[in-house]
Design an enzyme around this catalytic site. Structure first.
Site, mmCIF file in Angstrom:
data_model
loop_
_atom_site.group_PDB
_atom_site.id
_atom_site.type_symbol
_atom_site.label_atom_id
_atom_site.label_comp_id
_atom_site.label_asym_id
_atom_site.label_seq_id
_atom_site.Cartn_x
_atom_site.Cartn_y
_atom_site.Cartn_z
ATOM 1 N N SER A 63 38.827 37.128 42.800
ATOM 2 C CA SER A 63 38.400 37.588 44.130
ATOM 3 C C SER A 63 39.309 36.954 45.174
ATOM 4 O O SER A 63 39.980 35.948 44.890
ATOM 5 C CB SER A 63 36.957 37.119 44.347
ATOM 6 O OG SER A 63 36.560 37.306 45.682
ATOM 7 N N TYR A 69 30.333 30.537 44.430
ATOM 8 C CA TYR A 69 31.103 31.722 44.050
ATOM 9 C C TYR A 69 32.601 31.416 44.137
ATOM 10 O O TYR A 69 33.359 31.669 43.197
ATOM 11 C CB TYR A 69 30.723 32.880 44.967
ATOM 12 C CG TYR A 69 31.376 34.210 44.629
ATOM 13 C CD1 TYR A 69 30.899 34.997 43.586
ATOM 14 C CD2 TYR A 69 32.472 34.681 45.363
ATOM 15 C CE1 TYR A 69 31.489 36.219 43.271
ATOM 16 C CE2 TYR A 69 33.068 35.895 45.053
ATOM 17 C CZ TYR A 69 32.577 36.663 44.019
ATOM 18 O OH TYR A 69 33.176 37.867 43.710
HETATM 19 N N1 LIG Z 1 31.876 43.522 45.261
HETATM 20 C C1 LIG Z 1 32.786 42.776 45.866
HETATM 21 O O1 LIG Z 1 32.871 42.724 47.103
HETATM 22 C C2 LIG Z 1 33.771 41.982 45.047
HETATM 23 C C3 LIG Z 1 34.877 41.404 45.695
HETATM 24 C C4 LIG Z 1 35.782 40.673 44.940
HETATM 25 C C5 LIG Z 1 35.587 40.521 43.576
HETATM 26 N N2 LIG Z 1 34.500 41.095 42.979
HETATM 27 C C6 LIG Z 1 34.303 40.905 41.549
HETATM 28 O O2 LIG Z 1 34.393 42.149 40.898
HETATM 29 C C7 LIG Z 1 33.606 42.111 39.700
HETATM 30 C C8 LIG Z 1 32.729 43.346 39.634
HETATM 31 O O3 LIG Z 1 31.795 43.275 40.683
HETATM 32 P P1 LIG Z 1 31.080 44.568 41.306
HETATM 33 O O4 LIG Z 1 31.415 44.579 42.740
HETATM 34 O O5 LIG Z 1 31.350 45.750 40.496
HETATM 35 O O6 LIG Z 1 29.562 44.095 41.212
HETATM 36 P P2 LIG Z 1 28.338 44.665 40.361
HETATM 37 O O7 LIG Z 1 27.188 43.775 40.682
HETATM 38 O O8 LIG Z 1 28.198 46.109 40.591
HETATM 39 O O9 LIG Z 1 28.813 44.444 38.849
HETATM 40 C C9 LIG Z 1 28.692 43.226 38.177
HETATM 41 C C10 LIG Z 1 28.207 43.529 36.769
HETATM 42 O O10 LIG Z 1 28.150 42.288 36.053
HETATM 43 C C11 LIG Z 1 26.976 42.304 35.279
HETATM 44 N N3 LIG Z 1 26.525 40.960 34.951
HETATM 45 C C12 LIG Z 1 25.996 40.042 35.778
HETATM 46 N N4 LIG Z 1 25.635 38.955 35.085
HETATM 47 C C13 LIG Z 1 25.970 39.179 33.802
HETATM 48 C C14 LIG Z 1 25.837 38.437 32.614
HETATM 49 N N5 LIG Z 1 25.260 37.223 32.601
HETATM 50 N N6 LIG Z 1 26.269 38.972 31.460
HETATM 51 C C15 LIG Z 1 26.824 40.212 31.438
HETATM 52 N N7 LIG Z 1 26.963 40.972 32.524
HETATM 53 C C16 LIG Z 1 26.534 40.461 33.704
HETATM 54 C C17 LIG Z 1 25.953 43.011 36.143
HETATM 55 O O11 LIG Z 1 24.834 43.478 35.392
HETATM 56 C C18 LIG Z 1 26.790 44.129 36.751
HETATM 57 O O12 LIG Z 1 26.748 45.296 35.953
HETATM 58 C C19 LIG Z 1 32.843 40.791 39.743
HETATM 59 O O13 LIG Z 1 33.484 39.830 38.945
HETATM 60 C C20 LIG Z 1 32.937 40.383 41.192
HETATM 61 O O14 LIG Z 1 32.806 38.986 41.369
HETATM 62 C C21 LIG Z 1 33.596 41.831 43.683
#
Ligand SMILES: NC(=O)c1ccc[n+]([C@@H]2O[C@H](COP(=O)([O-])OP(=O)(O)OC[C@H]3O[C@@H](n4cnc5c(N)ncnc54)[C@H](O)[C@@H]3O)[C@@H](O)[C@H]2O)c1
Length: 316
Positions: free
Chosen positions: A173, A186
């Site tokens: 991120s 985080y």
């Molecule tokens: N959304 C944002 O603004 C953003 C920004 C930068 C980075 N990210 C990163 O991108 C990635 C995807 O995030 P997203 O935005 O699609 O969010 P999201 O919440 O839609 O997806 C995250 C997924 O991880 C799964 N998850 C959570 N805990 C888990 C566990 N213990 N075991 C297995 N699966 C688990 C959730 O069920 C979910 O399906 C993440 O690593 C997040 O940190 C997101």
């Protein structure tokens, strides 16, 4: 004499790689073929993970979908199977649990075979001020956002090393390269994920396993549930990214074997500023960009159901 020779070699390489990178900026690299590759995506049950699964399915990859959320993961499974001929396998796996990762990884190796593209995407966010963050939530952030990467590498890297073929993808991120207010656990876990992936990238190069590629992704806020409610002050500099756009960029970075991907481009510039500005100048920039208040209206993943009041957030 040695130093003159070493320096000449270094400058020669430096110039060569500089010209190569300029060349690829003008003429994009040939994309690699992922048909028949086995792609494991953690956190495939929603957001970015789901979109990447759909994109890899359309390119003929074999999909291994992991998520703690069985329902969401099965929904992704159904979506990828809509395309005729797609091979996909869905596993419920809690990535915060090392033993469970190893158990499900063994199952995957027996039922599907060796994973050749590993995308560590599962993520969680707490979104509380540091002293309001319960200890177990801090631990959960590290377990899911960072340590799960270590265990999945341990499980799947040996086969990649043997074949000298594979691709390791770390979804970190912008919070993995810059500290952000209200995101201490985080940020710490995403910095850890970044550092781990970068260190392994160097280690693999030193070990001459140059056909095992690494891609480290650092996006700013994306329009998914995870950072629901967060704001940006100047969207032309730091836009809240569309998830479709991010998934497409990540896919391209993997296909072009790009090592680092920061989104939006302003993040590259911000990183440079971070190295050269004084800390007071940097804080003025943080205030100007609204990074001091971007988490103020954070709601986050609806399932977490832990919407914070303003009073809670301010309680330090
Ligand atoms: N959304 C944002 O603004 C953003 C920004 C930068 C980075 N990210 C990163 O991108 C990635 C995807 O995030 P997203 O935005 O699609 O969010 P999201 O919440 O839609 O997806 C995250 C997924 O991880 C799964 N998850 C959570 N805990 C888990 C566990 N213990 N075991 C297995 N699966 C688990 C959730 O069920 C979910 O399906 C993440 O690593 C997040 O940190 C997101």
């Amino acid at each position: 004499m040695d130093m003159i020779w070493d320096t000449s070699i270094f400058l020669g390489k430096f110039l060569y790689y500089f010209l190569e990178s300029v060349f690829y900026k003008i003429i994009p690299k040939k994309k690699k073929d992922v048909a028949g590759e086995t792609v494991l995506i953690t956190g495939a049950g929603s957001g970015l993970g789901r979109l990447m699964a759909i994109k890899f399915a359309s390119l003929g990859a074999i999909l291994v979908l992991w998520d703690i959320n069985e329902e969401g993961n099965m929904e992704t499974y159904r979506m990828v199977k809509e395309k005729e001929g797609v091979k996909a396998f869905a596993y419920t796996c809690d990535c915060s649990n090392r033993q469970e990762i190893y158990r499900v990884a063994d199952q995957v190796k027996k039922e599907v075979g060796d994973v050749t593209i590993l995308i560590n995407n599962a993520g969680v966010v707490t979104g509380k001020l540091f002293l309001s963050t319960p200890d177990d939530m801090v631990e959960r952030s590290f377990l899911v956002n960072a340590l799960s990467h270590v265990w999945t590498y341990k499980a799947f890297l040996p086969a990649m090393m043997k074949a000298n073929h594979g691709h390791l993808v770390c979804i970190s991120s912008t919070a993995g390269v810059v500290g952000i207010n209200g995101l201490s656990d985080y940020c710490a876990s995403k910095f850890a994920a970044f550092g781990f992936a970068e260190s392994l990238y160097i280690e693999l190069r030193v070990l001459k396993k140059s056909n095992i590629k690494t891609t480290i992704v650092c996006p700013y806020f994306i329009k998914t549930e995870m950072f629901h409610g967060c704001t940006t002050k100047y969207p032309f500099l730091l836009p809240i990214l569309e998830k479709e756009y991010v998934a497409e960029k990540v896919l391209n970075a993997i296909l072009e074997e790009q090592t680092y991907l920061m989104m939006p481009k302003f993040v590259y510039f911000a990183l440079l500023l971070k190295q050269i500005l004084s800390s007071d100048m940097l804080f003025a920039l943080i205030e100007y960009l609204g990074l001091d208040t971007c988490m103020a209206s954070f709601i986050g993943q609806s399932k977490a159901g832990e919407v914070q009041t303003e009073a809670e957030r301010k309680q330090l």
